[in-house]
Design a protein around this motif. Sequence first.
Motif, PDB file in Angstrom:
ATOM      1  N   SER A  58       0.838  -1.217   0.000  1.00 51.66           N
ATOM      2  CA  SER A  58       0.000   0.000   0.000  1.00 51.66           C
ATOM      3  C   SER A  58       0.869   1.261   0.000  1.00 51.66           C
ATOM      4  O   SER A  58       0.554   2.242  -0.679  1.00 51.66           O
ATOM      5  N   LEU A  59       1.978   1.230   0.736  1.00 52.35           N
ATOM      6  CA  LEU A  59       2.888   2.378   0.774  1.00 52.35           C
ATOM      7  C   LEU A  59       3.591   2.544  -0.567  1.00 52.35           C
ATOM      8  O   LEU A  59       3.721   3.657  -1.088  1.00 52.35           O
ATOM      9  N   ALA A  60       4.036   1.434  -1.141  1.00 53.76           N
ATOM     10  CA  ALA A  60       4.726   1.490  -2.436  1.00 53.76           C
ATOM     11  C   ALA A  60       3.812   2.071  -3.508  1.00 53.76           C
ATOM     12  O   ALA A  60       4.229   2.900  -4.324  1.00 53.76           O
ATOM     13  N   GLN A  61       2.544   1.656  -3.491  1.00 49.77           N
ATOM     14  CA  GLN A  61       1.580   2.177  -4.459  1.00 49.77           C
ATOM     15  C   GLN A  61       1.374   3.677  -4.266  1.00 49.77           C
ATOM     16  O   GLN A  61       1.280   4.440  -5.244  1.00 49.77           O
ATOM     17  N   LYS A  62       1.339   4.107  -3.022  1.00 51.23           N
ATOM     18  CA  LYS A  62       1.175   5.539  -2.717  1.00 51.23           C
ATOM     19  C   LYS A  62       2.366   6.339  -3.241  1.00 51.23           C
ATOM     20  O   LYS A  62       2.198   7.408  -3.838  1.00 51.23           O
ATOM     21  N   VAL A  63       3.575   5.814  -3.044  1.00 54.71           N
ATOM     22  CA  VAL A  63       4.775   6.499  -3.548  1.00 54.71           C
ATOM     23  C   VAL A  63       4.702   6.607  -5.067  1.00 54.71           C
ATOM     24  O   VAL A  63       4.968   7.671  -5.644  1.00 54.71           O
ATOM     25  N   ALA A  64       4.354   5.503  -5.733  1.00 52.77           N
ATOM     26  CA  ALA A  64       4.295   5.488  -7.202  1.00 52.77           C
ATOM     27  C   ALA A  64       3.292   6.502  -7.738  1.00 52.77           C
ATOM     28  O   ALA A  64       3.492   7.067  -8.815  1.00 52.77           O
ATOM     29  N   ARG A  65       2.225   6.747  -6.970  1.00 47.39           N
ATOM     30  CA  ARG A  65       1.208   7.713  -7.399  1.00 47.39           C
ATOM     31  C   ARG A  65       1.632   9.150  -7.127  1.00 47.39           C
ATOM     32  O   ARG A  65       1.254  10.060  -7.871  1.00 47.39           O
ATOM     33  N   GLU A  66       2.401   9.357  -6.067  1.00 44.93           N
ATOM     34  CA  GLU A  66       2.708  10.722  -5.643  1.00 44.93           C
ATOM     35  C   GLU A  66       4.008  11.289  -6.214  1.00 44.93           C
ATOM     36  O   GLU A  66       4.238  12.488  -6.121  1.00 44.93           O
ATOM     37  N   VAL A  67       4.842  10.446  -6.789  1.00 45.09           N
ATOM     38  CA  VAL A  67       6.036  10.967  -7.471  1.00 45.09           C
ATOM     39  C   VAL A  67       5.889  10.684  -8.963  1.00 45.09           C
ATOM     40  O   VAL A  67       5.230   9.725  -9.366  1.00 45.09           O
ATOM     41  N   SER A  68       6.492  11.536  -9.766  1.00 43.30           N
ATOM     42  CA  SER A  68       6.309  11.429 -11.217  1.00 43.30           C
ATOM     43  C   SER A  68       7.284  10.460 -11.870  1.00 43.30           C
ATOM     44  O   SER A  68       7.058  10.011 -12.990  1.00 43.30           O
ATOM     45  N   ILE A  69       8.385  10.119 -11.178  1.00 48.09           N
ATOM     46  CA  ILE A  69       9.396   9.238 -11.769  1.00 48.09           C
ATOM     47  C   ILE A  69       9.027   7.772 -11.527  1.00 48.09           C
ATOM     48  O   ILE A  69       8.291   7.453 -10.590  1.00 48.09           O
ATOM     49  N   PRO A  70       9.523   6.852 -12.375  1.00 49.42           N
ATOM     50  CA  PRO A  70       9.171   5.433 -12.226  1.00 49.42           C
ATOM     51  C   PRO A  70       9.645   4.829 -10.909  1.00 49.42           C
ATOM     52  O   PRO A  70      10.762   5.100 -10.450  1.00 49.42           O
ATOM     53  N   ILE A  71       8.787   4.004 -10.331  1.00 53.04           N
ATOM     54  CA  ILE A  71       9.082   3.282  -9.095  1.00 53.04           C
ATOM     55  C   ILE A  71       9.148   1.792  -9.416  1.00 53.04           C
ATOM     56  O   ILE A  71       8.180   1.213  -9.913  1.00 53.04           O
ATOM     57  N   ILE A  72      10.286   1.173  -9.118  1.00 53.37           N
ATOM     58  CA  ILE A  72      10.497  -0.254  -9.366  1.00 53.37           C
ATOM     59  C   ILE A  72      10.467  -0.980  -8.028  1.00 53.37           C
ATOM     60  O   ILE A  72      11.194  -0.607  -7.097  1.00 53.37           O
ATOM     61  N   GLY A  73       9.662  -2.010  -7.935  1.00 46.62           N
ATOM     62  CA  GLY A  73       9.509  -2.711  -6.671  1.00 46.62           C
ATOM     63  C   GLY A  73      10.235  -4.041  -6.624  1.00 46.62           C
ATOM     64  O   GLY A  73      10.399  -4.715  -7.646  1.00 46.62           O
ATOM     65  N   ILE A  74      10.671  -4.411  -5.423  1.00 47.12           N
ATOM     66  CA  ILE A  74      11.122  -5.772  -5.136  1.00 47.12           C
ATOM     67  C   ILE A  74      10.554  -6.100  -3.759  1.00 47.12           C
ATOM     68  O   ILE A  74      10.966  -5.539  -2.747  1.00 47.12           O
ATOM     69  N   GLY A  75       9.537  -6.949  -3.744  1.00 45.17           N
ATOM     70  CA  GLY A  75       8.825  -7.190  -2.488  1.00 45.17           C
ATOM     71  C   GLY A  75       8.017  -5.978  -2.076  1.00 45.17           C
ATOM     72  O   GLY A  75       7.886  -5.680  -0.893  1.00 45.17           O
ATOM     73  N   ALA A  76       7.463  -5.257  -3.070  1.00 39.91           N
ATOM     74  CA  ALA A  76       6.709  -4.032  -2.782  1.00 39.91           C
ATOM     75  C   ALA A  76       5.353  -4.026  -3.477  1.00 39.91           C
ATOM     76  O   ALA A  76       4.758  -2.971  -3.680  1.00 39.91           O
ATOM     77  N   GLY A  77       4.861  -5.195  -3.856  1.00 41.08           N
ATOM     78  CA  GLY A  77       3.524  -5.290  -4.426  1.00 41.08           C
ATOM     79  C   GLY A  77       3.443  -4.925  -5.896  1.00 41.08           C
ATOM     80  O   GLY A  77       4.445  -4.588  -6.529  1.00 41.08           O
TER      81      GLY A  77
END
Length: 272
Positions: free
Chosen positions: A195-214
């Motif tokens: 849920s936190l990772a998704q929030k970060v991905a929505r609130e910053v404009s740059i790409p967010i790459i996850g590992i164990g982050a949903g």
Amino acid sequence: MSIHKSELKKITTHQFQEMKNRGEKISMLTAYDYSMAKILDSAGIDVLLVGDSASNVMAGHETTLPITLDQMIYHASSVVRAVERALVIVDIPFGSYQGNSTEALRSAIRIMKESGAHGVKMEGGSEIRASVERVLTAGVPVMGHLGLTPQSIFKFGTYTVRAKEEQEAERLMEDAKVLEECGCFGIVLEKIPASLAQKVAREVSIPIIGIGAGVGVDGQVLVMQDVLGITKEFQPRFLRRYADLHTTITEAIVGYIKDVKSESFPNEREQY
């Protein structure tokens, strides 16, 4: 089955951002050598990370801390020589950037000049801001890394999920925004609540790459040896194995040994 090169665009940091903008998920795996990087690139992987995880999977160290800048450049050079399409990002290893922006710049420039890589990755947030900004002033693309940061393992003392508590979650969000403001082209989020990772991905404009982050981020990264089932000991919840090469390789070698011992290899067709 490999994908024909003419069908695919060369991935750059600009393409990386465009993929997020149009909602296309980004695929990323680690690579440390020429032969494997060539296979991954031909298969159509978007990004190859020459991770300091080479310290674990290639050199057998318990942590990522022992690997040196020279060793990272060696691995990165091997990967770059294999790649025609993928974006190649290299971890700046522990002790080569923390607390000293001049050292960070020197390390990043060595990686770029000597390996031919396309960018570097650095662990940490506001505490490494000066180093990130200094590297960016030289025109070197920087990817951030927040959440579980393996180079800081002795500080945390555990590989458990990070940012579960509200205060740490708020700090992570602030750090993500700091990295974005600095000019980082992307951020890896490791082992944090989905849920936190998704929030970060929505609130910053740059790409967010996850590992164990949903799944609610812009792409995923895993260690290639884990994905292919070469490693057996490491079994976190977030890992999906797509092959069992440990068994395949073991069976092949056992067969080779048997044939050598019984003199059935080489046969008449396999000699001159």
